[in-house]
Motif scaffolding. Structure first.
Motif, PDB file in Angstrom:
ATOM      1  N   UNK A  41       0.802  -1.228   0.000  1.00 41.13           N
ATOM      2  CA  UNK A  41       0.000   0.000   0.000  1.00 41.13           C
ATOM      3  C   UNK A  41       0.833   1.275   0.000  1.00 41.13           C
ATOM      4  N   UNK A  42       2.130   1.165  -0.286  1.00 41.04           N
ATOM      5  CA  UNK A  42       2.983   2.349  -0.224  1.00 41.04           C
ATOM      6  C   UNK A  42       2.530   3.453  -1.173  1.00 41.04           C
ATOM      7  N   UNK A  43       2.175   3.107  -2.405  1.00 39.97           N
ATOM      8  CA  UNK A  43       1.757   4.135  -3.358  1.00 39.97           C
ATOM      9  C   UNK A  43       0.493   4.842  -2.888  1.00 39.97           C
ATOM     10  N   UNK A  44      -0.423   4.072  -2.358  1.00 42.07           N
ATOM     11  CA  UNK A  44      -1.659   4.643  -1.824  1.00 42.07           C
ATOM     12  C   UNK A  44      -1.353   5.562  -0.642  1.00 42.07           C
ATOM     13  N   UNK A  45      -0.464   5.122   0.253  1.00 40.48           N
ATOM     14  CA  UNK A  45      -0.117   5.925   1.420  1.00 40.48           C
ATOM     15  C   UNK A  45       0.570   7.229   1.025  1.00 40.48           C
ATOM     16  N   UNK A  46       1.438   7.154   0.017  1.00 46.78           N
ATOM     17  CA  UNK A  46       2.129   8.359  -0.464  1.00 46.78           C
ATOM     18  C   UNK A  46       1.117   9.356  -1.029  1.00 46.78           C
ATOM     19  N   UNK A  47       0.147   8.836  -1.741  1.00 44.93           N
ATOM     20  CA  UNK A  47      -0.880   9.702  -2.330  1.00 44.93           C
ATOM     21  C   UNK A  47      -1.734  10.359  -1.248  1.00 44.93           C
ATOM     22  N   UNK A  48      -2.101   9.569  -0.226  1.00 50.13           N
ATOM     23  CA  UNK A  48      -2.956  10.081   0.842  1.00 50.13           C
ATOM     24  C   UNK A  48      -2.175  10.784   1.949  1.00 50.13           C
ATOM     25  N   UNK A  49      -0.816  10.575   1.933  1.00 49.87           N
ATOM     26  CA  UNK A  49       0.068  11.157   2.953  1.00 49.87           C
ATOM     27  C   UNK A  49      -0.291  10.663   4.362  1.00 49.87           C
ATOM     28  N   UNK A  50      -0.672   9.392   4.458  1.00 49.56           N
ATOM     29  CA  UNK A  50      -1.005   8.801   5.759  1.00 49.56           C
ATOM     30  C   UNK A  50      -0.882   7.287   5.684  1.00 49.56           C
ATOM     31  N   UNK A  51      -0.638   6.673   6.848  1.00 49.73           N
ATOM     32  CA  UNK A  51      -0.470   5.225   6.939  1.00 49.73           C
ATOM     33  C   UNK A  51      -1.838   4.565   7.057  1.00 49.73           C
ATOM     34  N   UNK A  52      -2.193   3.742   6.081  1.00 50.76           N
ATOM     35  CA  UNK A  52      -3.538   3.166   6.009  1.00 50.76           C
ATOM     36  C   UNK A  52      -3.600   1.718   6.492  1.00 50.76           C
ATOM     37  N   UNK A  53      -2.471   1.166   6.922  1.00 56.43           N
ATOM     38  CA  UNK A  53      -2.426  -0.231   7.357  1.00 56.43           C
ATOM     39  C   UNK A  53      -1.853  -0.308   8.764  1.00 56.43           C
ATOM     40  N   UNK A  54      -2.494  -1.110   9.622  1.00 54.57           N
ATOM     41  CA  UNK A  54      -1.943  -1.331  10.960  1.00 54.57           C
ATOM     42  C   UNK A  54      -2.997  -1.313  12.040  1.00 54.57           C
ATOM     43  N   UNK A  55      -2.629  -1.681  13.259  1.00 61.67           N
ATOM     44  CA  UNK A  55      -3.586  -1.759  14.367  1.00 61.67           C
ATOM     45  C   UNK A  55      -4.169  -0.419  14.797  1.00 61.67           C
ATOM     46  N   UNK A  56      -3.624   0.696  14.326  1.00 58.74           N
ATOM     47  CA  UNK A  56      -4.237   1.995  14.620  1.00 58.74           C
ATOM     48  C   UNK A  56      -5.535   2.180  13.834  1.00 58.74           C
ATOM     49  N   UNK A  57      -5.894   1.184  13.026  1.00 58.53           N
ATOM     50  CA  UNK A  57      -7.147   1.232  12.266  1.00 58.53           C
ATOM     51  C   UNK A  57      -8.043   0.027  12.580  1.00 58.53           C
ATOM     52  N   UNK A  58      -7.766  -0.628  13.691  1.00 58.43           N
ATOM     53  CA  UNK A  58      -8.572  -1.780  14.116  1.00 58.43           C
ATOM     54  C   UNK A  58      -9.957  -1.354  14.602  1.00 58.43           C
ATOM     55  N   UNK A  59     -10.846  -2.332  14.723  1.00 59.24           N
ATOM     56  CA  UNK A  59     -12.154  -2.091  15.327  1.00 59.24           C
ATOM     57  C   UNK A  59     -12.570  -3.318  16.136  1.00 59.24           C
ATOM     58  N   UNK A  60     -13.641  -3.142  16.914  1.00 57.98           N
ATOM     59  CA  UNK A  60     -14.166  -4.201  17.766  1.00 57.98           C
ATOM     60  C   UNK A  60     -15.686  -4.217  17.604  1.00 57.98           C
ATOM     61  N   UNK A  61     -16.233  -5.378  17.262  1.00 56.35           N
ATOM     62  CA  UNK A  61     -17.674  -5.516  17.065  1.00 56.35           C
ATOM     63  C   UNK A  61     -18.330  -6.078  18.317  1.00 56.35           C
ATOM     64  N   UNK A  62     -19.558  -5.624  18.576  1.00 59.55           N
ATOM     65  CA  UNK A  62     -20.364  -6.132  19.689  1.00 59.55           C
ATOM     66  C   UNK A  62     -21.612  -6.778  19.091  1.00 59.55           C
ATOM     67  N   UNK A  63     -21.686  -8.078  19.210  1.00 61.57           N
ATOM     68  CA  UNK A  63     -22.753  -8.844  18.576  1.00 61.57           C
ATOM     69  C   UNK A  63     -23.711  -9.398  19.623  1.00 61.57           C
ATOM     70  N   UNK A  64     -24.995  -9.203  19.393  1.00 66.78           N
ATOM     71  CA  UNK A  64     -26.039  -9.761  20.263  1.00 66.78           C
ATOM     72  C   UNK A  64     -27.029 -10.514  19.385  1.00 66.78           C
TER      73      UNK A  64
END
Length: 366
Positions: A241-264
């Motif tokens: 994703x380096x080309x994408x990150x360079x274009x967006x000027x931000x890191x788009x991959x990694x645990x800083x973009x994780x989520x947690x679902x709550x299922x009932x």
């Protein structure tokens, strides 16, 4: 563990404050914007070195002052412990335990564990992923110094990599250094993901029963960790994703973009849960946090409730109040009606007015 007393000087709107807490339930009541939450913030700082609001030290020091101090006196088993924290507008904070200065924040963690519950936490399910990551990070940083170490380094590297991505526009020759940052991110990021997986498993062992009882036997809830990338694929995905990150000027991959679902019952409460379901799940999560701290530390945390009762209906109020009887609790509110109406026992009451605190009643409101 018990927080026996607290002293503040030049902290937020307090010139000086000295307050002694009961080992049971303590109420701080008064109008809004009088300084009730500031007291809880200082306690949280002594436990984690951070403000629950994310405030900088310079914003916490009283206006027109250069320094602030917090002193917390604890009773842990047979030991008495004093935590001194020195906040400065222009320098990093200083911390001492029993008069001995510590060099790293990790040395403070685990001495006093707290669980902080505010009205904003009731929206943790419906809000964005950043709120749910923040909850996990705040709790894990208290319980696991290794996680704190990895998270701090990971966040620094993300910031440095993002700066590099912006600098590449003017200096493309820096591109070859990108792989170095990718390797470091993968190293720390994989450890973060591994610990989050274990944390969710630990929470699920507790939250299911609490939520079932809190919902009146109507629902089972389960938390699912949704990592942005698998722990063994971070570096490969970063490079892909380096080309994408360079274009967006931000890191788009990694645990800083994780989520947690709550299922009932196969319903994703983040997207399709009613407000009542979302609030019940949030309350279950906080009560599970208390039990997890007890289990992992073999001790009780200090529970900080910041004006949260006014946001709960009577059933949820009663459930919360009936399940915190064995731990020290400090509650802020604008009045005592909720407690009197629920015939809830209060051990010590303080009135907070414009940065002054006075004990008004001890024991026995039932």
């Amino acid at each position: 563990m018990i927080l026996k007393s607290l002293e503040l000087s030049n902290f937020r709107n307090y010139d000086f404050l000295s307050i002694e807490f009961d080992k049971g339930t303590n109420i701080l009541f008064g109008d809004n914007a009088q300084g009730k939450t500031n007291i809880l913030e200082s306690i949280y700082l002594c436990a984690t070195t951070k403000s629950h609001k994310g405030s900088k030290d310079s914003d916490i020091v009283k206006f027109q002052e250069e320094e602030a101090h917090i002193r917390a006196y604890l009773q842990k088993n047979e030991d008495e412990i004093k935590i001194d924290m020195h906040l400065r507008k222009s320098k990093s904070k200083g911390i001492a335990i029993d008069g001995v200065r510590i060099k790293k924040a990790a040395q403070l963690l685990g001495i006093m564990n707290v669980v902080f519950f505010s009205p904003e936490d009731l929206s943790i399910i419906k809000n964005g992923p950043a709120e749910r990551r923040r909850f996990v990070d705040m709790e894990l940083c208290q319980l696991d110094s290794f996680y704190l170490y990895n998270l701090n380094h990971y966040n620094k590297i993300v910031n440095q990599r993002n700066k590099l991505l912006k600098d590449l526009y003017l200096n493309p020759s820096l591109r070859e250094t990108l792989n170095i940052w990718d390797s470091q991110l993968a190293s720390f990021g994989s450890k973060i993901i591994e610990r989050r997986i274990a944390f969710v498993e630990q929470l699920n062992e507790i939250i299911s029963d609490i939520h079932y009882r809190l919902s009146g036997g109507k629902e089972n809830v389960r938390i699912f960790y949704e990592p942005n990338v698998k722990e063994d694929a971070i570096e490969a995905e970063l490079r892909r994703n380096q080309e994408k990150d360079i274009k967006l000027k931000m890191t788009t991959v990694g645990p800083h973009r994780d989520d947690f679902a709550f299922m009932a019952e196969n319903i994703d409460l983040r997207k399709f849960g009613s407000q009542g379901q979302q609030r019940t799940a949030a309350l279950s999560l906080k009560l599970s946090e208390i039990e997890l701290v007890k289990k992992m530390t073999k001790d009780t945390p200090v529970l900080l409730l910041d004006d949260v009762l006014s946001e709960l209906d009577s059933n949820r109020q009663n459930y919360l109040l009936n399940n915190i009887g064995d731990i020290q609790t400090i509650i802020t509110c604008t009045g005592l009606d909720d407690f009197v109406n629920n015939r809830f026992e209060i051990d010590k009451v303080f009135n907070v007015v414009n940065g002054t605190v006075s004990a008004t009643q001890n024991g026995g409101i039932k």
